[in-house]
Design an enzyme around this catalytic site. Structure first.
Site, PDB file in Angstrom:
ATOM      1  CB  ILE A 211      -5.730 -61.973 -31.655  1.00  0.00           C
ATOM      2  CG1 ILE A 211      -4.611 -61.902 -32.725  1.00  0.00           C
ATOM      3  CG2 ILE A 211      -6.208 -63.100 -31.292  1.00  0.00           C
ATOM      4  CD1 ILE A 211      -3.386 -63.079 -32.523  1.00  0.00           C
ATOM      5  CG  ASN A 339      10.935 -67.781 -32.387  1.00  0.00           C
ATOM      6  OD1 ASN A 339      11.841 -68.148 -33.196  1.00  0.00           O
ATOM      7  ND2 ASN A 339      10.124 -66.781 -32.716  1.00  0.00           N
ATOM      8  CE1 TYR A 345       4.423 -64.367 -26.718  1.00  0.00           C
ATOM      9  CE2 TYR A 345       5.274 -66.034 -28.222  1.00  0.00           C
ATOM     10  CZ  TYR A 345       4.015 -65.061 -27.787  1.00  0.00           C
ATOM     11  OH  TYR A 345       2.826 -64.952 -28.584  1.00  0.00           O
TER      12      TYR A 345
HETATM   13  P1  NAD Z   1      -1.405 -57.070 -29.231  1.00  0.00           P
HETATM   14  O1  NAD Z   1      -0.061 -56.772 -28.548  1.00  0.00           O
HETATM   15  O2  NAD Z   1      -1.871 -56.519 -30.340  1.00  0.00           O
HETATM   16  O3  NAD Z   1      -2.625 -57.183 -27.909  1.00  0.00           O
HETATM   17  C1  NAD Z   1      -2.447 -57.627 -26.761  1.00  0.00           C
HETATM   18  C2  NAD Z   1      -3.260 -56.829 -25.771  1.00  0.00           C
HETATM   19  O4  NAD Z   1      -3.154 -57.378 -24.557  1.00  0.00           O
HETATM   20  C3  NAD Z   1      -3.215 -55.353 -25.742  1.00  0.00           C
HETATM   21  O5  NAD Z   1      -4.440 -54.508 -26.057  1.00  0.00           O
HETATM   22  C4  NAD Z   1      -2.415 -54.861 -24.417  1.00  0.00           C
HETATM   23  O6  NAD Z   1      -2.859 -53.850 -23.891  1.00  0.00           O
HETATM   24  C5  NAD Z   1      -2.970 -56.272 -23.699  1.00  0.00           C
HETATM   25  N1  NAD Z   1      -2.327 -56.504 -22.340  1.00  0.00           N
HETATM   26  C6  NAD Z   1      -1.129 -56.604 -22.327  1.00  0.00           C
HETATM   27  N2  NAD Z   1      -0.786 -56.626 -21.088  1.00  0.00           N
HETATM   28  C7  NAD Z   1      -1.665 -56.757 -20.248  1.00  0.00           C
HETATM   29  C8  NAD Z   1      -2.191 -56.486 -18.912  1.00  0.00           C
HETATM   30  N3  NAD Z   1      -1.063 -56.884 -18.000  1.00  0.00           N
HETATM   31  N4  NAD Z   1      -3.272 -56.544 -18.504  1.00  0.00           N
HETATM   32  C9  NAD Z   1      -4.471 -56.270 -19.293  1.00  0.00           C
HETATM   33  N5  NAD Z   1      -4.182 -56.474 -20.756  1.00  0.00           N
HETATM   34  C10 NAD Z   1      -2.968 -56.490 -21.261  1.00  0.00           C
HETATM   35  O7  NAD Z   1      -1.124 -58.603 -29.462  1.00  0.00           O
HETATM   36  P2  NAD Z   1      -1.986 -59.651 -30.403  1.00  0.00           P
HETATM   37  O8  NAD Z   1      -0.880 -59.899 -31.459  1.00  0.00           O
HETATM   38  O9  NAD Z   1      -3.194 -59.230 -30.737  1.00  0.00           O
HETATM   39  O10 NAD Z   1      -1.805 -60.940 -29.636  1.00  0.00           O
HETATM   40  C11 NAD Z   1      -2.793 -61.617 -28.957  1.00  0.00           C
HETATM   41  C12 NAD Z   1      -2.452 -62.822 -28.481  1.00  0.00           C
HETATM   42  O11 NAD Z   1      -2.188 -63.743 -29.204  1.00  0.00           O
HETATM   43  C13 NAD Z   1      -1.222 -62.948 -27.219  1.00  0.00           C
HETATM   44  O12 NAD Z   1      -1.371 -63.764 -26.327  1.00  0.00           O
HETATM   45  C14 NAD Z   1       0.003 -63.254 -28.351  1.00  0.00           C
HETATM   46  O13 NAD Z   1       1.027 -63.737 -27.776  1.00  0.00           O
HETATM   47  C15 NAD Z   1      -0.800 -64.297 -28.868  1.00  0.00           C
HETATM   48  N6  NAD Z   1      -0.265 -64.559 -30.364  1.00  0.00           N
HETATM   49  C16 NAD Z   1      -0.260 -63.634 -31.241  1.00  0.00           C
HETATM   50  C17 NAD Z   1       0.366 -64.030 -32.519  1.00  0.00           C
HETATM   51  C18 NAD Z   1       0.442 -63.264 -33.709  1.00  0.00           C
HETATM   52  O14 NAD Z   1       0.951 -63.512 -34.713  1.00  0.00           O
HETATM   53  N7  NAD Z   1       0.070 -61.968 -33.543  1.00  0.00           N
HETATM   54  C19 NAD Z   1       0.863 -65.509 -32.771  1.00  0.00           C
HETATM   55  C20 NAD Z   1       0.914 -66.246 -31.553  1.00  0.00           C
HETATM   56  C21 NAD Z   1       0.297 -65.917 -30.563  1.00  0.00           C
END
Ligand code: NAD
Length: 439
Positions: A211, A339, A345
């Site tokens: 995202i 959840n 989370y």
């Molecule tokens: P992802 O795991 O693909 O990407 C997350 C990114 O954050 C990664 O590149 C990771 O390296 C970076 N990251 C993690 N910890 C870090 C830190 N300490 N410092 C700097 N960077 C850090 O996740 P995603 O699916 O792209 O999700 C992005 C956001 O959307 C998150 O906050 C997630 O909780 C939220 N979200 C995702 C979904 C979904 O369906 N994928 C649903 C609801 C919410």
């Protein structure tokens, strides 16, 4: 298109889906630069203070607006100004406007009802009632249609354009059943609506993939210089994204004690400040509460919430967030519904909503805004790792019967980030296709 969607579109699949009443996901129409916002005319009804401003916005977007229903017309959008509804009896106007035309909408249609915030309205009851109407319409619309309610405060009639441009287009493809609140605020009208973020600097955390990468791409497309932040280990992927969007990189762990200071130094020294901050970086460490070790609890609390609060504090204290700044959080429907296995989370994602509530009140009236998206099931590496049966359930249990794409979350963030969205403050908008969870 996912595998079930391909099956449902095949000849045999159509038969099976129809006979068994299975979910029938329609391919969503998304925004393409240079293409019309909608595939057809808008029917505009109602009799309140917003009819004229809405008609003017539709014209400026290049949409054909009709005030009376034309026979055999397939409307791409139905927009109803309900601010004139000042009694329960007048709710009948909703039925009279929508009933004759709701069954003959074009694919991926848009329904937008505009109201007055109940607390300001002549009839609080009637304005609150609009929510139930819109959420039900969202569930009844077929073929990728969406429905939203927009409460526009008295005096905010000039603040609606960026929101209507978002809702009346493919940018809001996976947003449905939402209630948006628009207040007053200084509107910064962009010179070019295709590049509204020209001259702005945006910081996106977790930008190397998923995202976050989509957010960097969309903000870059809209003209911003994007500072792409991620963990030092993500360097190659991060550089690839930054190069693609003409942005720059900042490699650091946001939980490090010096992270707020380094972020402030980076944006002030290189760019003289920052206009848009998107707290996207997030992690999951799932276990049911009784089996969760303290490490999992602490890691999720640190990345998803505590570090973001520290960064916000540093941005405010240093003045690095420029006037009309935007802080945008990424919550989750897990933070709304809860959840199993995600007490850590969901705590943080509900905390992000608390961050919006508290900071939006602090910045109110200054032109700065604080909002968040709450994604539902988005097709990413994070959700690809979910076991198949749970994954299929997550994908289908929403009004659009499919998962969203990272770009859907990114487009919603770009609407918050828009310089003309100063009246959009304190909103948490779900990007979940009107998920049944936490509805
Ligand atoms: P992802 O795991 O693909 O990407 C997350 C990114 O954050 C990664 O590149 C990771 O390296 C970076 N990251 C993690 N910890 C870090 C830190 N300490 N410092 C700097 N960077 C850090 O996740 P995603 O699916 O792209 O999700 C992005 C956001 O959307 C998150 O906050 C997630 O909780 C939220 N979200 C995702 C979904 C979904 O369906 N994928 C649903 C609801 C919410």
């Amino acid at each position: 298109m996912d595998r079930y969607q391909s099956f449902a579109k095949s000849g045999f699949g159509r038969l099976v889906v129809g006979k068994l009443g299975l979910p029938n996901p329609y391919p969503l129409r998304r925004h393409t630069p240079g293409k019309p916002a909608l595939d057809g005319p808008v029917l505009l009804g109602g009799s309140g203070r917003l009819v004229e401003p809405v008609a003017a916005v539709c014209k400026s977007i290049g949409l054909d607006v009709a005030a009376e229903a034309r026979e055999d017309e397939r409307y791409a959008a139905l927009v109803f100004d309900a601010t004139g509804i000042d009694s329960t009896e007048k709710l009948r106007e909703l039925y009279e406007f929508f009933h004759p035309v709701i069954r003959s909408l074009a694919p991926c249609s848009r329904v937008v009802v505009l109201g007055t915030p109940p607390a300001q309205a002549a009839s609080q009851v009637a304005q609150r009632a609009l929510e139930g109407f819109v959420r039900s319409v969202g569930k009844e619309l077929k073929r990728g249609g969406t429905a939203q309610l927009v409460y526009v405060a008295e005096g905010a009639e000039g603040n609606i354009e960026s929101t209507l441009r978002f809702l009346l287009s493919g940018r809001s493809a996976y947003v449905s059943g939402q209630v948006v609140r628009i207040g007053t605020g200084p509107v910064e009208v962009p010179d070019d609506w295709e590049k509204p973020l020209a001259g702005k600097v945006a910081l996106v955390t977790g930008a190397s993939r998923g995202i976050g990468a989509a957010i960097a791409r969309v903000l870059g497309r809209d003209g911003a210089h994007v500072v792409c932040l991620d963990m030092p280990g993500q360097g190659d992927e991060l550089s690839a994204v930054a190069n693609e969007v003409g942005g720059s990189t900042l490699q650091l762990d946001i939980t490090a004690s010096d992270a707020p200071k380094r972020i402030v130094e980076h944006v002030t020294q290189r760019h003289g400040g920052v206009d848009i901050v998107v707290h996207n970086a997030g992690i999951t460490r799932d276990r049911t509460l009784g089996r969760m070790d303290a490490g999992r609890w602490n890691a999720v609390l640190e990345v998803n919430l505590a570090s973001q609060e520290r960064v916000n504090q540093a941005l405010f204290d240093s003045g690095a967030l420029r006037p009309n700044g935007r802080i945008i959080g990424v919550s989750s429907i897990a933070g709304i519904a809860g959840n199993v296995g995600q007490t850590n989370y969901a705590t943080t994602k509900a905390g992000v909503i608390g961050m919006v509530d508290s900071l939006s009140a602090t910045v109110a009236g200054t032109g700065a805004t604080v909002n968040a998206v709450a994604p539902g099931f988005i097709e990413t590496k994070m959700t690809a790792a979910v076991p198949l049966v749970i994954r299929e359930a997550g994908r289908r249990m929403n009004s659009l019967s499919q998962g969203g794409l990272p770009v859907d979350v990114a487009e919603t963030i770009a609407w918050f980030a828009h310089p003309a969205s100063s009246g959009v403050n304190g909103n948490v908008v779900r990007v979940c296709g009107q998920s049944l969870l936490g509805a």
